[in-house]
Design a protein around this motif. Structure first.
Motif, PDB file in Angstrom:
ATOM      1  N   VAL A 184      -0.897  67.605  24.209  1.00  0.00           N
ATOM      2  CA  VAL A 184      -2.182  67.236  24.791  1.00  0.00           C
ATOM      3  C   VAL A 184      -2.392  68.026  26.077  1.00  0.00           C
ATOM      4  O   VAL A 184      -1.530  68.059  26.963  1.00  0.00           O
ATOM      5  N   VAL A 185      -3.588  68.663  26.184  1.00  0.00           N
ATOM      6  CA  VAL A 185      -3.921  69.391  27.413  1.00  0.00           C
ATOM      7  C   VAL A 185      -5.058  68.711  28.167  1.00  0.00           C
ATOM      8  O   VAL A 185      -5.204  68.923  29.377  1.00  0.00           O
ATOM      9  N   SER A 186      -5.860  67.899  27.463  1.00  0.00           N
ATOM     10  CA  SER A 186      -6.929  67.152  28.139  1.00  0.00           C
ATOM     11  C   SER A 186      -7.428  66.053  27.218  1.00  0.00           C
ATOM     12  O   SER A 186      -7.190  66.077  26.004  1.00  0.00           O
ATOM     13  N   VAL A 187      -8.143  65.075  27.809  1.00  0.00           N
ATOM     14  CA  VAL A 187      -8.702  63.955  27.047  1.00  0.00           C
ATOM     15  C   VAL A 187     -10.150  63.749  27.498  1.00  0.00           C
ATOM     16  O   VAL A 187     -10.461  63.862  28.676  1.00  0.00           O
ATOM     17  N   TYR A 188     -11.028  63.480  26.551  1.00  0.00           N
ATOM     18  CA  TYR A 188     -12.415  63.208  26.906  1.00  0.00           C
ATOM     19  C   TYR A 188     -12.979  62.188  25.927  1.00  0.00           C
ATOM     20  O   TYR A 188     -12.469  61.993  24.819  1.00  0.00           O
ATOM     21  N   ASN A 189     -14.088  61.534  26.353  1.00  0.00           N
ATOM     22  CA  ASN A 189     -14.774  60.552  25.516  1.00  0.00           C
ATOM     23  C   ASN A 189     -16.012  61.178  24.911  1.00  0.00           C
ATOM     24  O   ASN A 189     -16.750  61.905  25.585  1.00  0.00           O
ATOM     25  N   SER A 190     -16.250  60.885  23.640  1.00  0.00           N
ATOM     26  CA  SER A 190     -17.444  61.358  22.962  1.00  0.00           C
ATOM     27  C   SER A 190     -18.437  60.198  22.923  1.00  0.00           C
ATOM     28  O   SER A 190     -18.235  59.223  22.192  1.00  0.00           O
ATOM     29  N   VAL A 191     -19.475  60.308  23.771  1.00  0.00           N
ATOM     30  CA  VAL A 191     -20.462  59.229  23.851  1.00  0.00           C
ATOM     31  C   VAL A 191     -21.205  59.100  22.538  1.00  0.00           C
ATOM     32  O   VAL A 191     -21.470  57.995  22.053  1.00  0.00           O
ATOM     33  N   ARG A 192     -21.544  60.214  21.952  1.00  0.00           N
ATOM     34  CA  ARG A 192     -22.312  60.182  20.713  1.00  0.00           C
ATOM     35  C   ARG A 192     -21.511  59.524  19.588  1.00  0.00           C
ATOM     36  O   ARG A 192     -22.058  58.734  18.818  1.00  0.00           O
ATOM     37  N   GLU A 193     -20.233  59.840  19.523  1.00  0.00           N
ATOM     38  CA  GLU A 193     -19.418  59.297  18.431  1.00  0.00           C
ATOM     39  C   GLU A 193     -18.641  58.072  18.868  1.00  0.00           C
ATOM     40  O   GLU A 193     -17.912  57.472  18.072  1.00  0.00           O
ATOM     41  N   THR A 194     -18.807  57.662  20.127  1.00  0.00           N
ATOM     42  CA  THR A 194     -18.106  56.499  20.681  1.00  0.00           C
ATOM     43  C   THR A 194     -16.635  56.509  20.286  1.00  0.00           C
ATOM     44  O   THR A 194     -16.105  55.559  19.708  1.00  0.00           O
ATOM     45  N   SER A 195     -15.962  57.642  20.571  1.00  0.00           N
ATOM     46  CA  SER A 195     -14.534  57.756  20.238  1.00  0.00           C
ATOM     47  C   SER A 195     -13.823  58.511  21.348  1.00  0.00           C
ATOM     48  O   SER A 195     -14.435  59.185  22.171  1.00  0.00           O
ATOM     49  N   GLN A 196     -12.512  58.359  21.340  1.00  0.00           N
ATOM     50  CA  GLN A 196     -11.660  59.033  22.314  1.00  0.00           C
ATOM     51  C   GLN A 196     -11.073  60.283  21.664  1.00  0.00           C
ATOM     52  O   GLN A 196     -10.528  60.224  20.563  1.00  0.00           O
ATOM     53  N   ARG A 197     -11.197  61.414  22.362  1.00  0.00           N
ATOM     54  CA  ARG A 197     -10.660  62.661  21.803  1.00  0.00           C
ATOM     55  C   ARG A 197      -9.691  63.297  22.783  1.00  0.00           C
ATOM     56  O   ARG A 197      -9.871  63.204  23.999  1.00  0.00           O
ATOM     57  N   ALA A 198      -8.701  63.943  22.185  1.00  0.00           N
ATOM     58  CA  ALA A 198      -7.739  64.687  22.996  1.00  0.00           C
ATOM     59  C   ALA A 198      -7.722  66.129  22.498  1.00  0.00           C
ATOM     60  O   ALA A 198      -7.778  66.381  21.288  1.00  0.00           O
ATOM     61  N   VAL A 199      -7.647  67.057  23.422  1.00  0.00           N
ATOM     62  CA  VAL A 199      -7.567  68.474  23.076  1.00  0.00           C
ATOM     63  C   VAL A 199      -6.092  68.857  22.979  1.00  0.00           C
ATOM     64  O   VAL A 199      -5.317  68.605  23.912  1.00  0.00           O
ATOM     65  N   ILE A 200      -5.758  69.464  21.853  1.00  0.00           N
ATOM     66  CA  ILE A 200      -4.345  69.784  21.569  1.00  0.00           C
ATOM     67  C   ILE A 200      -4.152  71.298  21.570  1.00  0.00           C
ATOM     68  O   ILE A 200      -4.906  72.031  20.906  1.00  0.00           O
ATOM     69  N   ASP A 201      -3.145  71.730  22.313  1.00  0.00           N
ATOM     70  CA  ASP A 201      -2.741  73.137  22.301  1.00  0.00           C
ATOM     71  C   ASP A 201      -1.628  73.286  21.258  1.00  0.00           C
ATOM     72  O   ASP A 201      -0.517  72.746  21.442  1.00  0.00           O
ATOM     73  N   PRO A 202      -1.880  73.969  20.129  1.00  0.00           N
ATOM     74  CA  PRO A 202      -0.864  74.039  19.071  1.00  0.00           C
ATOM     75  C   PRO A 202       0.360  74.838  19.510  1.00  0.00           C
ATOM     76  O   PRO A 202       0.262  75.785  20.299  1.00  0.00           O
ATOM     77  N   TYR A 203       1.511  74.440  18.966  1.00  0.00           N
ATOM     78  CA  TYR A 203       2.744  75.158  19.263  1.00  0.00           C
ATOM     79  C   TYR A 203       2.797  76.520  18.567  1.00  0.00           C
ATOM     80  O   TYR A 203       3.410  77.460  19.070  1.00  0.00           O
ATOM     81  N   VAL A 204       2.180  76.630  17.421  1.00  0.00           N
ATOM     82  CA  VAL A 204       2.235  77.860  16.629  1.00  0.00           C
ATOM     83  C   VAL A 204       1.256  78.884  17.181  1.00  0.00           C
ATOM     84  O   VAL A 204       0.105  78.545  17.496  1.00  0.00           O
ATOM     85  N   ASP A 205       1.729  80.133  17.281  1.00  0.00           N
ATOM     86  CA  ASP A 205       0.841  81.245  17.642  1.00  0.00           C
ATOM     87  C   ASP A 205       0.312  81.836  16.326  1.00  0.00           C
ATOM     88  O   ASP A 205       0.987  82.629  15.668  1.00  0.00           O
ATOM     89  N   PHE A 206      -0.900  81.464  15.964  1.00  0.00           N
ATOM     90  CA  PHE A 206      -1.446  81.856  14.662  1.00  0.00           C
ATOM     91  C   PHE A 206      -1.808  83.339  14.603  1.00  0.00           C
ATOM     92  O   PHE A 206      -1.981  83.887  13.509  1.00  0.00           O
ATOM     93  N   ALA A 207      -1.906  83.997  15.740  1.00  0.00           N
ATOM     94  CA  ALA A 207      -2.240  85.417  15.743  1.00  0.00           C
ATOM     95  C   ALA A 207      -1.020  86.306  15.485  1.00  0.00           C
ATOM     96  O   ALA A 207      -1.173  87.511  15.298  1.00  0.00           O
ATOM     97  N   SER A 208       0.179  85.730  15.469  1.00  0.00           N
ATOM     98  CA  SER A 208       1.388  86.529  15.244  1.00  0.00           C
ATOM     99  C   SER A 208       2.286  85.922  14.178  1.00  0.00           C
ATOM    100  O   SER A 208       3.511  86.048  14.253  1.00  0.00           O
TER     101      SER A 208
END
Length: 315
Positions: free
Chosen positions: A265-289
């Motif tokens: 988890v790198v950040s958390v925010y609330n979606s007013v429109r969807e009335t839900s809690q969301r967290a932004v995830i930084d994936p461990y995998v480097d998909f470009a390599s």
């Protein structure tokens, strides 16, 4: 008169008592001459071995005359005498130079590929560790193609297919974490849908709180690749740095097995429109390599290649 001539005339070969050679000097030298020569040689030897070394000046004078001539002769002859050795040394030097150039070329080639080989070895070791950590068997495969010629933009092609025991909806991982799932297969290849694709949905769990949610991709493959975790309980607020793993059946292999690390988890925010809690995830995998991946298969799966078993051994 006849008797007088006979008395005073000598017959041939007759000695007249004077010691002279009756043959006129022809034949061996006299004893007196030989004795004189021997005495002269003895005298020279005595003089040469004495403390005063009376003959040294003469010998030195002779050396000063003869020495330079000998040195000049040796200098003139030396190139011809040493020519065979010089040619042999030159050939040996040329052979050593060729050997060194070949060795340098080999070392340069090794240096150019050493990082690549080191990374591949590290990936293989990491994949073996992943199989042990998950307690599941993995079929190793290499990424051989990346969109956009495929149906989805966030997909890759791997060099293993049905002959290696693969089928759709199998989990794909690497030594860092979750990669995606098998979308479709041919005999020798498979298309993998990456978790960062917008059409991908993965069940996720916050490891610290065990709270559940759903992960969705944003379509980015580079360093800015992110996933959104929508938590089922909107009152739960995960902490920055919390680890997110997959949730599912522990014994199942599709579409995603449980417990595979996804990201943090790198950040958390609330979606007013969807009335839900969301967290932004930084994936461990480097998909470009992406390079070496492992497809989770049931234990005992028949494959045309070595399978990394759950205990880290190869079958």
């Amino acid at each position: 008169m006849r008797m007088t001539r006979r008395r005073w005339g000598l017959a041939p070969g007759e000695d007249d008592g004077t010691g002279a050679d009756p043959s006129g000097g022809r034949g061996t030298p006299s004893r007196a001459l030989v004795a004189g020569l021997l005495m002269a040689c003895a005298s020279l030897m005595v003089l040469d071995h004495g403390e005063d070394r009376l003959l040294d000046p003469a010998r030195q004078a002779l050396g000063e005359v003869v020495g330079p001539a000998q040195s000049a002769t040796a200098s003139a002859v030396r190139p011809f005498v040493e020519l065979p050795d010089w040619l042999e040394d030159k050939d040996a030097a040329r052979a050593r130079l060729a050997a060194l150039e070949a060795e340098n070329a080999e070392l340069r080639a090794e240096m150019r590929t050493s990082d690549y080989d080191r990374n591949r070895l590290a990936e293989l070791e990491g994949l073996t560790s992943a199989a042990v950590d998950l307690g599941l068997a993995l079929v190793p495969a290499r990424v051989v193609g990346v969109g956009p010629s495929q149906s989805f933009s966030s997909t890759v092609t791997i060099d293993a297919g049905s002959e290696a025991g693969l089928r759709p909806d199998l989990t794909v991982v690497n030594n860092d974490g979750l990669v995606g799932r098998v979308l479709r297969v041919t005999a020798t290849t498979a298309t993998v849908l990456l978790v960062v694709d917008p059409d991908s949905t993965v069940g996720g769990r916050v490891a610290r709180s065990m709270e559940l949610g759903f992960l969705k991709g944003r379509g980015d493959l580079g360093g800015g690749a992110r996933l959104d975790l929508e938590l089922l309980d909107e009152t739960v607020v995960p902490d920055q740095g919390d680890t997110v793993v997959t949730w599912g059946s522990r014994t199942g292999t599709s579409p995603y097995v449980a417990g595979v690390p996804v990201g943090e988890v790198v950040s958390v925010y609330n979606s007013v429109r969807e009335t839900s809690q969301r967290a932004v995830i930084d994936p461990y995998v480097d998909f470009a390599s992406l390079d070496l991946v492992g497809v989770v298969v049931p234990s005992g799966t028949r494959s045309d290649r070595a399978v990394v078993e759950a205990d880290g051994s190869l079958r």
